[in-house]
Design a protein around this motif. Structure first.
Motif, mmCIF file in Angstrom:
data_model
loop_
_atom_site.group_PDB
_atom_site.id
_atom_site.type_symbol
_atom_site.label_atom_id
_atom_site.label_comp_id
_atom_site.label_asym_id
_atom_site.label_seq_id
_atom_site.Cartn_x
_atom_site.Cartn_y
_atom_site.Cartn_z
ATOM 1 N N TYR A 357 0.859 -1.172 0.000
ATOM 2 C CA TYR A 357 0.000 0.000 0.000
ATOM 3 C C TYR A 357 0.898 1.226 0.000
ATOM 4 C CZ TYR A 357 1.260 -0.105 4.932
ATOM 5 O OH TYR A 357 1.983 -0.148 6.095
ATOM 6 N N ASP A 358 0.348 2.367 -0.345
ATOM 7 C CA ASP A 358 1.124 3.611 -0.279
ATOM 8 C C ASP A 358 0.167 4.789 -0.275
ATOM 9 O OD1 ASP A 358 3.330 5.160 -0.026
ATOM 10 O OD2 ASP A 358 4.134 4.812 -2.034
ATOM 11 N N ILE A 359 0.577 5.838 0.413
ATOM 12 C CA ILE A 359 -0.144 7.107 0.431
ATOM 13 C C ILE A 359 0.822 8.183 -0.041
ATOM 14 C CG2 ILE A 359 -1.185 8.877 1.904
ATOM 15 C CD1 ILE A 359 -3.046 6.600 1.439
ATOM 16 N N ILE A 360 0.415 8.937 -1.059
ATOM 17 C CA ILE A 360 1.286 9.938 -1.671
ATOM 18 C C ILE A 360 0.616 11.296 -1.533
ATOM 19 C CG2 ILE A 360 2.535 10.589 -3.754
ATOM 20 C CD1 ILE A 360 1.941 7.676 -4.751
ATOM 21 N N ALA A 361 1.224 12.167 -0.737
ATOM 22 C CA ALA A 361 0.707 13.529 -0.592
ATOM 23 C C ALA A 361 1.074 14.331 -1.833
ATOM 24 C CB ALA A 361 1.282 14.175 0.658
ATOM 25 N N LEU A 362 0.072 14.908 -2.483
ATOM 26 C CA LEU A 362 0.267 15.659 -3.724
ATOM 27 C C LEU A 362 -0.112 17.118 -3.503
ATOM 28 C CD1 LEU A 362 -1.332 13.044 -6.148
ATOM 29 C CD2 LEU A 362 1.111 13.421 -5.748
ATOM 30 N N PRO A 363 0.381 18.012 -4.354
ATOM 31 C CA PRO A 363 0.057 19.443 -4.190
ATOM 32 C C PRO A 363 -1.442 19.696 -4.371
ATOM 33 C CG PRO A 363 1.925 19.133 -5.679
ATOM 34 C CD PRO A 363 1.312 17.786 -5.461
ATOM 35 N N GLY A 364 -1.853 20.830 -3.850
ATOM 36 C CA GLY A 364 -3.212 21.278 -4.095
ATOM 37 C C GLY A 364 -4.273 20.496 -3.346
ATOM 38 N N GLY A 365 -3.963 19.989 -2.157
ATOM 39 C CA GLY A 365 -4.965 19.280 -1.388
ATOM 40 C C GLY A 365 -5.333 17.933 -1.956
ATOM 41 N N ARG A 366 -4.435 17.340 -2.759
ATOM 42 C CA ARG A 366 -4.711 16.039 -3.354
ATOM 43 C C ARG A 366 -3.889 14.959 -2.657
ATOM 44 N NH1 ARG A 366 -2.593 15.754 -8.324
ATOM 45 N NH2 ARG A 366 -1.226 17.501 -7.837
ATOM 46 N N VAL A 367 -4.354 13.734 -2.787
ATOM 47 C CA VAL A 367 -3.638 12.606 -2.211
ATOM 48 C C VAL A 367 -3.789 11.410 -3.152
ATOM 49 C CG1 VAL A 367 -5.641 11.870 -0.842
ATOM 50 C CG2 VAL A 367 -3.355 11.142 -0.162
ATOM 51 N N GLY A 368 -2.685 10.686 -3.333
ATOM 52 C CA GLY A 368 -2.728 9.451 -4.112
ATOM 53 C C GLY A 368 -2.734 8.251 -3.176
ATOM 54 N N ALA A 369 -3.622 7.326 -3.431
ATOM 55 C CA ALA A 369 -3.722 6.103 -2.627
ATOM 56 C C ALA A 369 -3.486 4.914 -3.546
ATOM 57 C CB ALA A 369 -5.093 6.005 -1.961
ATOM 58 N N VAL A 370 -2.547 4.045 -3.153
ATOM 59 C CA VAL A 370 -2.154 2.915 -3.991
ATOM 60 C C VAL A 370 -2.317 1.621 -3.207
ATOM 61 C CG1 VAL A 370 -0.341 1.923 -5.444
ATOM 62 C CG2 VAL A 370 -0.434 4.401 -5.080
ATOM 63 N N ILE A 371 -2.870 0.620 -3.862
ATOM 64 C CA ILE A 371 -2.883 -0.741 -3.317
ATOM 65 C C ILE A 371 -2.484 -1.668 -4.457
ATOM 66 C CG2 ILE A 371 -5.252 -1.450 -3.849
ATOM 67 C CD1 ILE A 371 -3.816 -1.835 -0.379
ATOM 68 N N GLY A 372 -1.616 -2.647 -4.169
ATOM 69 C CA GLY A 372 -1.155 -3.505 -5.258
ATOM 70 C C GLY A 372 -0.668 -4.849 -4.768
ATOM 71 N N ASP A 373 -0.453 -5.733 -5.719
ATOM 72 C CA ASP A 373 -0.051 -7.111 -5.398
ATOM 73 C C ASP A 373 0.806 -7.634 -6.540
ATOM 74 O OD1 ASP A 373 0.236 -9.721 -4.656
ATOM 75 O OD2 ASP A 373 -1.895 -10.225 -4.711
ATOM 76 N N VAL A 374 2.100 -7.855 -6.247
ATOM 77 C CA VAL A 374 3.004 -8.453 -7.226
ATOM 78 C C VAL A 374 2.833 -9.971 -7.190
ATOM 79 C CG1 VAL A 374 5.422 -8.806 -7.882
ATOM 80 C CG2 VAL A 374 4.663 -6.577 -7.042
ATOM 81 N N GLN A 375 2.804 -10.584 -8.341
ATOM 82 C CA GLN A 375 2.645 -12.034 -8.440
ATOM 83 C C GLN A 375 3.763 -12.742 -7.685
ATOM 84 O OE1 GLN A 375 3.831 -13.519 -12.169
ATOM 85 N NE2 GLN A 375 2.867 -15.511 -11.955
ATOM 86 N N GLY A 376 3.381 -13.775 -6.929
ATOM 87 C CA GLY A 376 4.364 -14.617 -6.259
ATOM 88 C C GLY A 376 4.379 -14.418 -4.762
ATOM 89 N N HIS A 377 5.014 -15.383 -4.064
ATOM 90 C CA HIS A 377 5.141 -15.346 -2.609
ATOM 91 C C HIS A 377 6.576 -15.717 -2.237
ATOM 92 C CE1 HIS A 377 0.792 -15.866 -3.196
ATOM 93 N NE2 HIS A 377 0.682 -15.150 -2.099
ATOM 94 N N ASP A 378 7.480 -14.757 -2.397
ATOM 95 C CA ASP A 378 8.875 -14.994 -2.069
ATOM 96 C C ASP A 378 9.581 -13.655 -1.970
ATOM 97 O OD1 ASP A 378 9.175 -14.195 -4.758
ATOM 98 O OD2 ASP A 378 9.246 -16.266 -5.455
ATOM 99 N N THR A 379 10.864 -13.712 -1.668
ATOM 100 C CA THR A 379 11.618 -12.471 -1.521
ATOM 101 C C THR A 379 11.727 -11.703 -2.835
ATOM 102 O OG1 THR A 379 13.644 -13.764 -1.824
ATOM 103 C CG2 THR A 379 12.965 -13.310 0.438
#
Length: 691
Positions: A357-379
Motif C-alpha cells: 500500500y502507499d499514500i502519496i501527498a500531492l500538491p493542491g490538497g490532493r492525495v494518491g492512494a495505492v494498493i497492489g499485489d506483485v505475483q508470487g510469494h517470495d523475496t
C-alpha cells in the motif's frame, strides 16, 4: 534299514529309536477311538499329557471330562462332529486341559478317520501332545511382531505429523499435542535450541514448571540437555535416584513434578547438534533396548523437522524484514483525510508476498492512494514490489495523470524482465472537491462506505495488470471518476482479504462488504477488525488494506488541482472529465459560473480532439492569490496553434475560441515542447461571496 555291518561306524544298540520312544520323549501320546463300541484306547504318554494315572482312566472318553473345561469340550466335540459329517479324513485342533494342580495347559490333537466302504466312520486314530512351549513361542513372536509394528507406527505417525510443521512452534505443538505425548508414553517434554553456544529453552515441560535461570544455559553446565549436546549421545535417566544423583542442581526444582524417569536426546541434523529434547515420564522406571532404539529413531526424525522449521523461520524473518522495509515506514499526515493501513502475512503458508500500500501527498490538497499485489510469494516478489512502489510514487509526484502513472509503471515492470506481473489500484483524490479519479490494473474493485455505515462495491473499468499491458501493447487505462462526500470511506485491499478456497470471488466481495458494513465506525478499529477476520480464517495469501475517509469541508491553502486524460473516441472519458469539472466547480464555491466554465472547457476539449490525432489532458486548478481564479488547461501533442476565426457560412464551426474569449477573463496558448496547452481563467467569488 541301515546295515550295521557296512562300515566301521559305532552306533547305539537301540538305534534307530522305537516310534513309542520318540513319541514319549517329545511328550506325545497316541489314541485309538472305536466309534462302534465307544471305547478309546490311550497309551501312557497320552495319559501323561492329560495328567492322568492309568488307573484313573477306564477307556471311555467321558473319563476325560474332568480334565477338559466345558467350553473347550464343546468346541472340540463340535469340530469332531463336523469332520465326521462332512466326510473329512483328518482333523486337528488346539484346546486347553486342566492339570491336576488346576492350571490350564495348551494341547494339540491330530487324528485320521477310518471309514468302511460306504463311508461310515469306524475309528479315529490320532496323537495328542503338549503344545505349551509351541504356543508360548508363537505368542512371543506375535507380541514381538506387534511391538515392532507399534514402534514402526509411532515413527511413521510422528513423521507424518511433523511433515506439516512449518515453524519451531508447530514442531512443539505436534510433540505436545494430545496424540504426540501419547505416542511416546511421556507426560511432558522440554526442548532447547542451540544458539551461539547457548541452549535456548523453547518448551518448558509441565505447566508452571519453569526453572528460573534455565531460559538460556551454557553447553558446559551440568544439565541433561547440555550433556547430550556435548556428548552427542542420548541420556536415559531410569529412576528418581538416578536423576537426583546425576543432576543435583536441577533435581530440587523438579522433584515435586512426579517425574520417575526421563529420556534426553540430542537433536542432530547434518552431523551437527541443533538442540536437545527431553521426555519426562511418571510411573515409569527403566527403558528397554527397544524403547531406547525407538526414542533415538524419533529423535532423528524430530531433528530433521526442527532444522527445516529453523531454516524456514530464518528465511521468513528475512523476507518479512524485506517486506516491511519496502512498505512505507510512516503514513504522511494528509489534511482533510483520515487514513488507516494494514499489512498481514499469510497465516497458513506464512509466505511473504508482494502486497503493498502507499499514500502519496500531492500538491493542491490532493492525495494518491495505492494498493497492489506483485505475483508470487517470495523475496523476489517483495523486492519487485519495493521497486514498483517507488516508481509509482515518483510518477505520481511528477504530476502525471493517474492513467499515465499506471501506464509508465507497467512499462517499468515489463522492462525489469522479472517475468512477474502486478495488479494495482491507484486513486487520486482531491480532498477539497471530493473528486476521486480511479485507475484499475487487473485489481479487485474498491468499496465505498457511506456515512450511515452502508457499504457498496464500486465497479471500476480496468485495464490489464502491470507488466502485461506493456507486453501486449495495451497501455490505455480508463479513468473512472466518483465523488467522495465528507464522511465517506474508500476501501482498497488486495485479494487475500476476499479470496478463500472454494468461495467465488463475488461471494468473497459480498462477505467483505458485509464486514465493512457491520464494522466499527472508527477507521483504525475497522482496519483491525478486518485483519482479525483474516487471522481467524487463516489463508494462503498475504493481505494489504488501505482505508481513506474524507473529512468535513476542507479548503487547500494552495488551491486545488485535478487532471483527467481524454482519449480519442472515448466518450466515457469525456463524460468523466465533464463530471470532474462540474464537481470541482461546485466544491470550490464557483457554482454561479459553473455553466460558463463547463461550456468553455467543453469547447477547448472538443477542439483538441477534433483538430489533433491524439487525446487531450484536461487540468483544472484553483489558483490562490489576491483574487480567486479557476484555471482550465487542455494539453495535446499537436504543435499547431489554434487561432480565432469567424464562423463560416454554415455557422457550425469557428465559434469555439470566440466563446472562450467571451466567457473567460483571460485565455491563451503555451508551447509545451511535445505539444501545446490552451488555457483559460475565471474569476470566482471567495468563500464569503466577494469577487
Amino acid at each position: 534299514m541301515v546295515d550295521r555291518a557296512a562300515g566301521a561306524l559305532s552306533l547305539p544298540d537301540d538305534w534307530p529309536a522305537d516310534s513309542d520312544l520318540s513319541l514319549t520323549l517329545n511328550r506325545m501320546g497316541s489314541f485309538d477311538w472305536d466309534l462302534v463300541s465307544g471305547l478309546m484306547h490311550m497309551d501312557r504318554p497320552a495319559l501323561e499329557v492329560f495328567d492322568l494315572r492309568p488307573e484313573e482312566y477306564d477307556g471311555r472318553p467321558e473319563s476325560l471330562s474332568s480334565r477338559v473345561p466345558a467350553d473347550e469340550a464343546a468346541r472340540l466335540d463340535s469340530m469332531v462332529t463336523q469332520a465326521l459329517k462332512k466326510g473329512s479324513d483328518r482333523y486337528g485342533a488346539y484346546f486347553r486341559i486342566r492339570r491336576r494342580d488346576g492350571k490350564l495347559r495348551w494341547t494339540h490333537t491330530q487324528a485320521s478317520v477310518r471309514r468302511d466302504e460306504s463311508g461310515r466312520p469306524l475309528r479315529i486314530i490320532g496323537i495328542i501332545r503338549d503344545a505349551t512351549e509351541e504356543l508360548a513361542q508363537y505368542t512371543a513372536r506375535v507380541a514381538a511382531d506387534s511391538d515392532r509394528r507399534r514402534q514402526t507406527s509411532i515413527v511413521e505417525s510422528t513423521t507424518a505429523a511433523l511433515a506439516h510443521a512449518r515453524t519451531v512452534q508447530d514442531v512443539i505443538d505436534v510433540l505436545k499435542g494430545s496424540h504426540g505425548l501419547e505416542r511416546f508414553g511421556a507426560t511432558s517434554l522440554v526442548m532447547g535450541l542451540l544458539e551461539a553456544g547457548r541452549i535456548h529453552l523453547v518448551a518448558e515441560g509441565p505447566e508452571s514448571s519453569f526453572v528460573p535461570g534455565t531460559r538460556y544455559t551454557r553447553v558446559d553446565e551440568e544439565y541433561p540437555m547440555s550433556e547430550v549436546i556435548r556428548t552427542l549421545a542420548p541420556r536415559f535417566i531410569e529412576s528418581e535416584e538416578d536423576f537426583a544423583e546425576s543432576y543435583p542442581r536441577l533435581w530440587p526444582h523438579i522433584k515435586g513434578l512426579d517425574i520417575s524417569a526421563a529420556a534426553y536426546l540430542p537433536l542432530i541434523a547434518q552431523a551437527r547438534p541443533i538442540g536437545a529434547l527431553g521426555l519426562l515420564y511418571s510411573d515409569k522406571t527403566g527403558f528397554t533396548p527397544d524403547e531406547r532404539n525407538l526414542l533415538v529413531a524419533l529423535g532423528s526424525s524430530i531433528a530433521q523437522s526442527l532444522q527445516r522449521a529453523v531454516l524456514y523461520e530464518q528465511e521468513h524473518d528475512l523476507a518479512e524484514g524485506l517486506q516491511q522495509a519496502m512498505l512505507p515506514r510512516r503514513i504522511p499526515y494528509v489534511p482533510g483525510a483520515q487514513i488507516a493501513v494494514r499489512y498481514r502475512s499469510a497465516r497458513l503458508g506464512r509466505d511473504i508476498g508482494g502486497d503493498w500500500y502507499d499514500i502519496i501527498a500531492l500538491p493542491g490538497g490532493r492525495v494518491g492512494a495505492v494498493i497492489g499485489d506483485v505475483q508470487g510469494h517470495d523475496t523476489d516478489a517483495a523486492a519487485v514490489m519495493g521497486q514498483l512502489r517507488i516508481v509509482l510514487r515518483a510518477y505520481a509526484a511528477e504530476g502525471h495523470t493517474p492513467a499515465t502513472v499506471m501506464a509508465r509503471a507497467s512499462v517499468f515492470l515489463h522492462e525489469l524482465d522479472t517475468e512477474r506481473f502486478a495488479t494495482c489500484m491507484y486513486a487520486e483524490a482531491d480532498l477539497t472537491t471530493g473528486v476521486v479519479q480511479l485507475v484499475r490494473a487487473g485489481h479487485i474493485d474498491p468499496l465505498i462506505r457511506d456515512t450511515d455505515g452502508d457499504c457498496r462495491r464500486l465497479p471500476v473499468e480496468g485495464g490489464l495488470p502491470l507488466g502485461l499491458s506493456a507486453e501486449f501493447g495495451r497501455l490505455e487505462y480508463p479513468v473512472s471518476t466518483v465523488e467522495l462526500d465528507p464522511g465517506q470511506t474508500l476501501v482498497l485491499c488486495t485479494d487475500g482479504l476476499v479470496e478463500q478456497p472454494g468461495i467465488d470471488l463475488d461471494d468473497g466481495m459480498q462477505l467483505l462488504t458485509s464486514l465493512v458494513r457491520s464494522g466499527p465506525r472508527d477507521l483504525q478499529l475497522l482496519a483491525d477488525r478486518l485483519c482479525e477476520v483474516v487471522d481467524e480464517r487463516g489463508g494462503e495469501d498475504d493481505v494489504a488494506l488501505l482505508l481513506l475517509r474524507r473529512r468535513g469541508a476542507f479548503t487547500s491553502q494552495s488551491g486545488g488541482r485535478l487532471q483527467q486524460h481524454v482519449g480519442q473516441n472515448d466518450p466515457e472519458a469525456l463524460r468523466s472529465a465533464r463530471h470532474m469539472i462540474r464537481a470541482a466547480v461546485r466544491a470550490w464555491g464557483a457554482r454561479e459560473r459553473s455553466d460558463e466554465i463547463e461550456l468553455a472547457a467543453d469547447e477547448m476539449i472538443t477542439n483538441a480532439l477534433v483538430h489533433t490525432d491524439g487525446g487531450a489532458i484536461v487540468t483544472l486548478r484553483a489558483l490562490a492569490g489576491p483574487e480567486r481564479r479557476l484555471r482550465v488547461e487542455v494539453e495535446d501533442r499537436s504543435s499547431a496553434l489554434p487561432r480565432r476565426r469567424e464562423a463560416g457560412e454554415s455557422g457550425v464551426s469557428g465559434r469555439g475560441l470566440m466563446l472562450v474569449d467571451r466567457l473567460t477573463e483571460a485565455w491563451g496558448v503555451e508551447s509545451r515542447g511535445t505539444g501545446k496547452c490552451v488555457w483559460c481563467e475565471f474569476i470566482v467569488p471567495d468563500r464569503q461571496g466577494r469577487r
